[in-house]
Design an enzyme around this catalytic site. Structure first.
Site, PDB file in Angstrom:
ATOM      1  N   LYS A 111       0.819  -1.222   0.000  1.00 26.00           N
ATOM      2  CA  LYS A 111       0.000   0.000   0.000  1.00 26.00           C
ATOM      3  C   LYS A 111       0.850   1.268   0.000  1.00 26.00           C
ATOM      4  O   LYS A 111       0.414   2.295  -0.507  1.00 26.00           O
ATOM      5  CB  LYS A 111      -0.957  -0.006   1.192  1.00 26.00           C
ATOM      6  N   LYS A 191      -7.631 -11.811  -8.120  1.00 32.15           N
ATOM      7  CA  LYS A 191      -8.866 -11.905  -7.338  1.00 32.15           C
ATOM      8  C   LYS A 191      -9.839 -10.766  -7.680  1.00 32.15           C
ATOM      9  O   LYS A 191      -9.414  -9.667  -8.049  1.00 32.15           O
ATOM     10  CB  LYS A 191      -8.566 -11.934  -5.834  1.00 32.15           C
ATOM     11  N   LYS A 194     -12.671  -4.676  -5.536  1.00 29.06           N
ATOM     12  CA  LYS A 194     -13.419  -3.432  -5.750  1.00 29.06           C
ATOM     13  C   LYS A 194     -12.518  -2.308  -6.256  1.00 29.06           C
ATOM     14  O   LYS A 194     -12.993  -1.330  -6.799  1.00 29.06           O
ATOM     15  CB  LYS A 194     -14.145  -3.012  -4.479  1.00 29.06           C
TER      16      LYS A 194
HETATM   17  P1  ATP Z   1      -9.704  -4.704  -2.514  1.00 27.70           P
HETATM   18  O1  ATP Z   1     -10.331  -5.621  -3.504  1.00 27.70           O
HETATM   19  O2  ATP Z   1      -9.904  -3.267  -2.841  1.00 27.70           O
HETATM   20  O3  ATP Z   1      -8.299  -5.078  -2.164  1.00 27.70           O
HETATM   21  P2  ATP Z   1     -11.241  -6.184  -0.811  1.00 27.70           P
HETATM   22  O4  ATP Z   1     -12.363  -6.399  -1.773  1.00 27.70           O
HETATM   23  O5  ATP Z   1     -10.226  -7.269  -0.567  1.00 27.70           O
HETATM   24  O6  ATP Z   1     -10.510  -4.885  -1.182  1.00 27.70           O
HETATM   25  P3  ATP Z   1     -11.602  -5.975   2.047  1.00 27.70           P
HETATM   26  O7  ATP Z   1     -12.376  -4.970   2.812  1.00 27.70           O
HETATM   27  O8  ATP Z   1     -10.129  -6.040   2.250  1.00 27.70           O
HETATM   28  O9  ATP Z   1     -11.923  -5.749   0.537  1.00 27.70           O
HETATM   29  O10 ATP Z   1     -12.190  -7.415   2.266  1.00 27.70           O
HETATM   30  C1  ATP Z   1     -13.350  -7.711   2.946  1.00 27.70           C
HETATM   31  C2  ATP Z   1     -13.451  -9.201   3.046  1.00 27.70           C
HETATM   32  O11 ATP Z   1     -13.758  -9.778   1.765  1.00 27.70           O
HETATM   33  C3  ATP Z   1     -12.139  -9.872   3.498  1.00 27.70           C
HETATM   34  O12 ATP Z   1     -12.413 -10.887   4.444  1.00 27.70           O
HETATM   35  C4  ATP Z   1     -11.582 -10.446   2.215  1.00 27.70           C
HETATM   36  O13 ATP Z   1     -10.760 -11.571   2.437  1.00 27.70           O
HETATM   37  C5  ATP Z   1     -12.839 -10.811   1.444  1.00 27.70           C
HETATM   38  N1  ATP Z   1     -12.588 -10.769  -0.002  1.00 27.70           N
HETATM   39  C6  ATP Z   1     -12.223  -9.702  -0.726  1.00 27.70           C
HETATM   40  N2  ATP Z   1     -12.089 -10.020  -2.035  1.00 27.70           N
HETATM   41  C7  ATP Z   1     -12.386 -11.337  -2.134  1.00 27.70           C
HETATM   42  C8  ATP Z   1     -12.433 -12.268  -3.231  1.00 27.70           C
HETATM   43  N3  ATP Z   1     -12.161 -11.899  -4.470  1.00 27.70           N
HETATM   44  N4  ATP Z   1     -12.770 -13.543  -2.973  1.00 27.70           N
HETATM   45  C9  ATP Z   1     -13.063 -13.947  -1.718  1.00 27.70           C
HETATM   46  N5  ATP Z   1     -13.041 -13.121  -0.651  1.00 27.70           N
HETATM   47  C10 ATP Z   1     -12.707 -11.836  -0.841  1.00 27.70           C
END
Ligand code: ATP
Ligand code: LTN
Length: 325
Positions: A111, A191, A194
């Site tokens: 980050k 993965k 968002k």
């Molecule tokens: P970014 O995609 O911007 O890095 P994020 O979508 O990972 O953010 P977080 O707030 O870090 O968002 O994650 C919230 C929860 O969702 C965490 O427990 C994370 O492991 C889960 N998560 C996020 N993306 C995925 C994914 N593609 N598949 C499964 N679980 C996910």
């Protein structure tokens, strides 16, 4: 009853990856655990945030979590910034933390390239440790990317216990297997995220039926036409099958059978309709909740319940450390 705690950042555009990888587990585990869900707004501001957007995203996330099935009667849903004990315990844990350990964290290294090496980003892990340890959870469901922060938390708990006497347990990470990593619709090697450059990467929980149909239609597929689960040679269709399976409760085998000798078009069409159908009740509930002041009230109640637990732990810690009451 055993205790479960997790945290989620209010960063907007909640998608089906977040839902299948995190929220769905929390909802199911409400049956067997006392659940604490913290919306970690203080962590969110470790990268620049527009204040208006942050307020909007925080309320939107709270409403969506409830719409997805987090039940305020069973679970405690609250904002991190409403409980000053997080910062207070965090500070005490910070005094036990070597700077080198913070600098070694993968999330910090990643980050800081984007947001600059601000101290808040470096200090992120001890605040997360405080988020967790205040509630003495048995399990902390997190994505794989958070394992390092959880190990750091366990080390801090051990360190504190060795120095001041047994106070904290060492919580276990709980990682969902199948849906731990839902991949991007436009790139099945990364993965679903968002913060992806294109919204075609993900299905947002608030996407309209037209958007869902469009995004599934243009989702990347593999070169042949077979609906077969093979993560190595057919990563794109395997990812779509995992999504299908998670929302329909059908196994990969059952999906393969259903779509034998049928092409991608039929499969994609059905997947889009399945998503529209499954997301509709969540969206409806979300719209109802967004109209009134109910969500704010739930967060206020959550803060009351959370602070009872957090302040009790904090008082014990302050005494042990030698801070005068
Ligand atoms: P970014 O995609 O911007 O890095 P994020 O979508 O990972 O953010 P977080 O707030 O870090 O968002 O994650 C919230 C929860 O969702 C965490 O427990 C994370 O492991 C889960 N998560 C996020 N993306 C995925 C994914 N593609 N598949 C499964 N679980 C996910
Ligand atoms: N760092 C986590 C969010 C988070 C968290 C927590 C998760 C903050 N505090 C406590 C579990 C427990 C993330 O980025 N997903």
């Amino acid at each position: 009853m055993k205790v479960l705690l997790s945290g989620i950042q209010p960063s907007g555009n909640l998608h089906i990856g977040n839902y299948l990888g995190a929220i769905k587990q929390w909802v199911e585990l409400q049956k067997s655990y006392r659940v604490f869900i913290s919306i970690v707004d203080l962590h969110a501001i470790t990268v620049p945030q527009d204040p208006r957007e942050l307020r909007k995203n925080t309320l939107e996330l709270a409403a969506l979590l409830i719409a997805c099935g987090i039940d305020p009667k069973k679970s405690v849903l609250f904002l991190q910034s409403h409980i000053p004990a997080h910062i207070e315990l965090g500070w005490i844990l910070n005094t036990l933390t070597p700077v080198s350990e913070l600098e070694r964290m993968t999330q910090f290294k990643e980050k800081k390239e984007r947001a600059g090496a601000l101290a808040g980003l470096l200090n992120y892990p001890w605040l997360q440790a405080a988020d967790i340890l205040l509630y003495r959870p048995d399990v902390v469901p997190v994505g794989e990317d958070q394992l390092q922060h959880l190990e750091f938390t366990r080390t801090l708990a051990r360190k504190f216990n060795n120095r001041f006497g047994k106070t904290f347990n060492e919580p276990k990470a709980l990682i969902p297997k199948e849906t731990a990593r839902i991949m991007g619709l436009d790139d099945p090697t990364k993965k679903m995220s968002k913060s992806a450059p294109s919204p075609n990467n993900y299905i947002g929980l608030l996407d309209s039926p037209e958007e869902i149909r469009r995004k599934i239609k243009i989702a990347v597929t593999d070169s042949d036409k077979e609906i077969r689960y093979d993560i190595k040679t057919k990563p794109a269709i395997s990812n779509l099958m995992t999504i299908y399976s998670a929302f329909s409760e059908l196994s990969h085998g059952a999906i393969e059978k259903r779509y034998q000798n049928k092409g991608y078009a039929q499969f994609k069409n059905d997947l889009a309709e399945l998503l529209v159908k499954k997301l509709m009740p969540i969206q409806q509930k979300y719209r109802e909740l967004s109209r009134g002041k109910k969500v704010i009230k739930i967060l206020q109640d959550g803060a009351k319940k959370a602070s009872l637990v957090a302040n009790k732990t904090l008082l014990e810690v302050k005494k042990k450390v030698g801070l005068l009451q």
